[in-house]
Design a protein around this motif. Structure first.
Motif, PDB file in Angstrom:
ATOM      1  N   ARG A 119      17.299  -2.295  10.555  1.00  0.00           N
ATOM      2  CA  ARG A 119      16.903  -3.421  11.635  1.00  0.00           C
ATOM      3  C   ARG A 119      14.913  -2.878  12.378  1.00  0.00           C
ATOM      4  N   ASP A 120      15.074  -2.128  12.213  1.00  0.00           N
ATOM      5  CA  ASP A 120      13.454  -1.800  12.397  1.00  0.00           C
ATOM      6  C   ASP A 120      12.175  -2.441  11.299  1.00  0.00           C
ATOM      7  N   VAL A 121      12.517  -2.590  10.295  1.00  0.00           N
ATOM      8  CA  VAL A 121      12.687  -2.649   8.855  1.00  0.00           C
ATOM      9  C   VAL A 121      11.759  -3.968   9.074  1.00  0.00           C
ATOM     10  N   LEU A 122      13.460  -4.453   9.618  1.00  0.00           N
ATOM     11  CA  LEU A 122      12.893  -6.886   9.423  1.00  0.00           C
ATOM     12  C   LEU A 122      12.133  -6.365  10.421  1.00  0.00           C
ATOM     13  N   ALA A 123      12.473  -5.722  11.744  1.00  0.00           N
ATOM     14  CA  ALA A 123      11.033  -5.929  13.021  1.00  0.00           C
ATOM     15  C   ALA A 123       9.957  -5.925  12.486  1.00  0.00           C
ATOM     16  N   ILE A 124       9.321  -4.809  11.911  1.00  0.00           N
ATOM     17  CA  ILE A 124       8.376  -4.474  11.476  1.00  0.00           C
ATOM     18  C   ILE A 124       7.684  -5.874  10.388  1.00  0.00           C
ATOM     19  N   GLU A 125       7.940  -6.007   9.484  1.00  0.00           N
ATOM     20  CA  GLU A 125       8.213  -7.012   8.886  1.00  0.00           C
ATOM     21  C   GLU A 125       7.897  -8.125   9.192  1.00  0.00           C
ATOM     22  N   ASN A 126       8.813  -8.845   9.936  1.00  0.00           N
ATOM     23  CA  ASN A 126       8.426  -9.958  10.323  1.00  0.00           C
ATOM     24  C   ASN A 126       7.195 -10.436  11.895  1.00  0.00           C
ATOM     25  N   THR A 127       6.618  -8.956  11.655  1.00  0.00           N
ATOM     26  CA  THR A 127       5.204  -8.809  12.031  1.00  0.00           C
ATOM     27  C   THR A 127       4.177  -9.504  11.618  1.00  0.00           C
ATOM     28  N   ASN A 128       4.186  -9.190   9.890  1.00  0.00           N
ATOM     29  CA  ASN A 128       3.356  -9.467   8.546  1.00  0.00           C
ATOM     30  C   ASN A 128       1.981  -9.128   8.920  1.00  0.00           C
ATOM     31  N   GLN A 129       2.411  -7.600  10.299  1.00  0.00           N
ATOM     32  CA  GLN A 129       0.553  -6.843  10.623  1.00  0.00           C
ATOM     33  C   GLN A 129       0.507  -5.554   9.118  1.00  0.00           C
ATOM     34  N   TYR A 130       1.890  -4.884   8.631  1.00  0.00           N
ATOM     35  CA  TYR A 130       1.915  -4.430   7.949  1.00  0.00           C
ATOM     36  C   TYR A 130       1.847  -4.037   6.675  1.00  0.00           C
ATOM     37  N   GLN A 131       1.390  -3.794   6.023  1.00  0.00           N
ATOM     38  CA  GLN A 131       1.017  -3.777   4.177  1.00  0.00           C
ATOM     39  C   GLN A 131       1.708  -2.636   3.177  1.00  0.00           C
ATOM     40  N   GLY A 132       1.612  -1.563   4.184  1.00  0.00           N
ATOM     41  CA  GLY A 132       2.220   0.197   3.756  1.00  0.00           C
ATOM     42  C   GLY A 132       4.409  -0.055   3.466  1.00  0.00           C
ATOM     43  N   THR A 133       3.897   1.040   2.685  1.00  0.00           N
ATOM     44  CA  THR A 133       6.121   1.087   2.543  1.00  0.00           C
ATOM     45  C   THR A 133       6.432   2.004   3.992  1.00  0.00           C
ATOM     46  N   TYR A 134       7.656   2.536   3.720  1.00  0.00           N
ATOM     47  CA  TYR A 134       8.562   2.417   4.195  1.00  0.00           C
ATOM     48  C   TYR A 134       9.364   3.951   4.535  1.00  0.00           C
ATOM     49  N   HIS A 135       9.682   4.504   5.416  1.00  0.00           N
ATOM     50  CA  HIS A 135      11.117   5.514   5.146  1.00  0.00           C
ATOM     51  C   HIS A 135      11.880   5.650   6.448  1.00  0.00           C
ATOM     52  N   VAL A 136      13.377   5.475   5.705  1.00  0.00           N
ATOM     53  CA  VAL A 136      14.520   5.061   6.545  1.00  0.00           C
ATOM     54  C   VAL A 136      15.196   6.428   6.815  1.00  0.00           C
ATOM     55  N   LEU A 137      15.154   6.678   8.237  1.00  0.00           N
ATOM     56  CA  LEU A 137      15.558   8.149   8.337  1.00  0.00           C
ATOM     57  C   LEU A 137      17.024   7.962   8.650  1.00  0.00           C
ATOM     58  N   ASP A 178       1.185  -1.302  -0.434  1.00  0.00           N
ATOM     59  CA  ASP A 178      -0.179   0.182  -0.539  1.00  0.00           C
ATOM     60  C   ASP A 178       1.053   0.894  -0.115  1.00  0.00           C
ATOM     61  N   LYS A 179       1.186   1.900  -1.238  1.00  0.00           N
ATOM     62  CA  LYS A 179       2.044   2.920  -1.061  1.00  0.00           C
ATOM     63  C   LYS A 179       1.136   4.426  -1.000  1.00  0.00           C
ATOM     64  N   THR A 180      -0.025   4.190  -0.363  1.00  0.00           N
ATOM     65  CA  THR A 180      -0.709   5.477   1.122  1.00  0.00           C
ATOM     66  C   THR A 180      -0.303   5.707   2.131  1.00  0.00           C
ATOM     67  N   ILE A 195      -0.221   9.561  -0.794  1.00  0.00           N
ATOM     68  CA  ILE A 195       0.357   9.321   0.583  1.00  0.00           C
ATOM     69  C   ILE A 195      -0.841   9.624   1.513  1.00  0.00           C
ATOM     70  N   GLN A 196      -1.733   9.134   2.308  1.00  0.00           N
ATOM     71  CA  GLN A 196      -2.564   9.130   3.291  1.00  0.00           C
ATOM     72  C   GLN A 196      -1.893   8.983   4.797  1.00  0.00           C
ATOM     73  N   GLU A 197      -1.699   8.907   4.696  1.00  0.00           N
ATOM     74  CA  GLU A 197      -0.752   8.873   6.695  1.00  0.00           C
ATOM     75  C   GLU A 197       0.179   7.971   6.471  1.00  0.00           C
ATOM     76  N   ILE A 198       1.331   9.214   6.897  1.00  0.00           N
ATOM     77  CA  ILE A 198       2.554   8.796   7.644  1.00  0.00           C
ATOM     78  C   ILE A 198       2.785   8.139   9.494  1.00  0.00           C
ATOM     79  N   ILE A 199       2.953   7.131   9.019  1.00  0.00           N
ATOM     80  CA  ILE A 199       2.669   6.325  10.854  1.00  0.00           C
ATOM     81  C   ILE A 199       4.536   6.404  11.394  1.00  0.00           C
ATOM     82  N   LEU A 200       4.812   6.697  12.746  1.00  0.00           N
ATOM     83  CA  LEU A 200       6.315   7.191  13.463  1.00  0.00           C
ATOM     84  C   LEU A 200       6.629   6.365  13.883  1.00  0.00           C
ATOM     85  N   ALA A 201       7.328   5.427  13.703  1.00  0.00           N
ATOM     86  CA  ALA A 201       7.865   4.007  14.374  1.00  0.00           C
ATOM     87  C   ALA A 201       9.410   4.492  15.168  1.00  0.00           C
ATOM     88  N   LEU A 202       9.530   5.572  16.066  1.00  0.00           N
ATOM     89  CA  LEU A 202      10.470   5.730  16.705  1.00  0.00           C
ATOM     90  C   LEU A 202      10.436   5.605  17.649  1.00  0.00           C
TER      91      LEU A 202
END
Lengths: 208, 208
Positions: free
Chosen positions: A90-108, A79-81, A143-150
């Protein structure tokens, strides 16, 4: 420690520059490599050299990638929105492992930390803002939403606060992952700040 | 863990071959190197390559050395009539740090371990016996005593037993370092085997 060989001493010095590895561990690793066949050391140094020289960063999300665009950004199923902003791969890998997120990322590439001399310009924040602006012009998949996962640290919170401020100027929905007691965690052992926050940011069952 | 880059995956695989380093730590180290300037990776790989290719072993005691004979064997101050037999260079460093020993060493390169497929011929035992024989012909500095300083494990004890047998054939005095309760150790917390041994091998105050 008085190592009787300059060669080993140099190797130990270099190995012990790695995070979490002290002189003693470094010596153990160096002696291990000496005991092993020479091909092991060659394979290790080659892999490190190639990684350092050839690795690329995704032009869109700055995730590590073997090509110009990473697998996640290139995937049609994502989901590109929605963009989830994280500190590093490493955070990308951790979130990917949950299989809960289908959107994209932005690595700071880090978090704002005045003590370590990391300001907003050292991170990929401008690139994120640009991504948002570009998508707003593009009518197909804005883009509809930005989720901050810091991380829930001082630096992480500072960065979240800064990002939220900058992103709100663009009129985009900004959310942050919930802070609360971990699943399986017992209430009485949870620290007061976490418990306090989890009460303040409680979830309403009826509206969920 | 699904790392989106083959280059990083290869590096992680190679790093995690090192003892005590798992996949997660290996990834942390790889990402650290990626964050750092390229010169750090270059310095590390160069130091490892040089160490593996150029390090030499002392022809006398098999200790690691930058030349043909190590500093200890070459030193005029060391007592050449006593040899302390150890497993590897780390033990040499540990004993040197005590400042209690003025003799020379013999580095076995391991201990006899049938499970790992290490027999007496994989170690530098023949070289030790040869050293003893040669010194017995040489009337100036014949070896008087061999001190076995191996770990108090099953493999260490097996090796000590084997060495003691072979060395006694040469009519040389063989001793082993004392096993007992550590200095500062409390009697009630010492395991029964150690305590039993320390009673059996008690030191007579009057003859000391």
């Amino acid at each position: 420690m008085n190592i009787p060989s300059k060669l080993i001493e140099d190797a130990v010095t270099e190995i012990s520059r790695l995070p979490g590895i002290g002189k003693k561990t470094a010596l153990r690793l160096a002696l291990h490599l000496l005991k092993q066949n020479e091909v092991h050391t060659e394979a290790l140094t080659l892999a490190l050299t190639r990684m350092r020289q050839e690795v690329q960063y995704c032009k869109k999300c700055h995730n590590i990638s073997d090509g110009e665009i990473c697998q996640i950004c290139a995937s049609m199923r994502r989901d590109k929105t929605v963009i989830c902003v994280v500190e590093d791969i490493r955070d990308v890998l951790a979130i990917e492992n949950t299989n809960q997120y289908q959107g994209t990322y932005h690595v700071l590439g880090g978090v704002i930390s005045p003590i370590q001399g990391i300001g907003p310009e050292e991170l990929t924040i401008e690139s994120l803002l640009e991504r948002v602006s570009l998508s707003q012009e593009d009518e197909e998949e804005p883009i509809q939403e930005i989720i901050l996962a810091l991380s829930a640290t001082m630096e992480g919170d500072t960065t979240s606060f800064y990002l939220a401020k900058r992103l709100k100027e663009k009129g985009i929905k900004v959310s942050t992952i919930a802070r609360g007691i971990p699943v399986g965690g017992e209430l009485e052992y949870t620290d007061e700040v976490t418990l306090g926050r989890s009460i303040m940011t409680r979830i309403n069952y009826s509206t969920e």
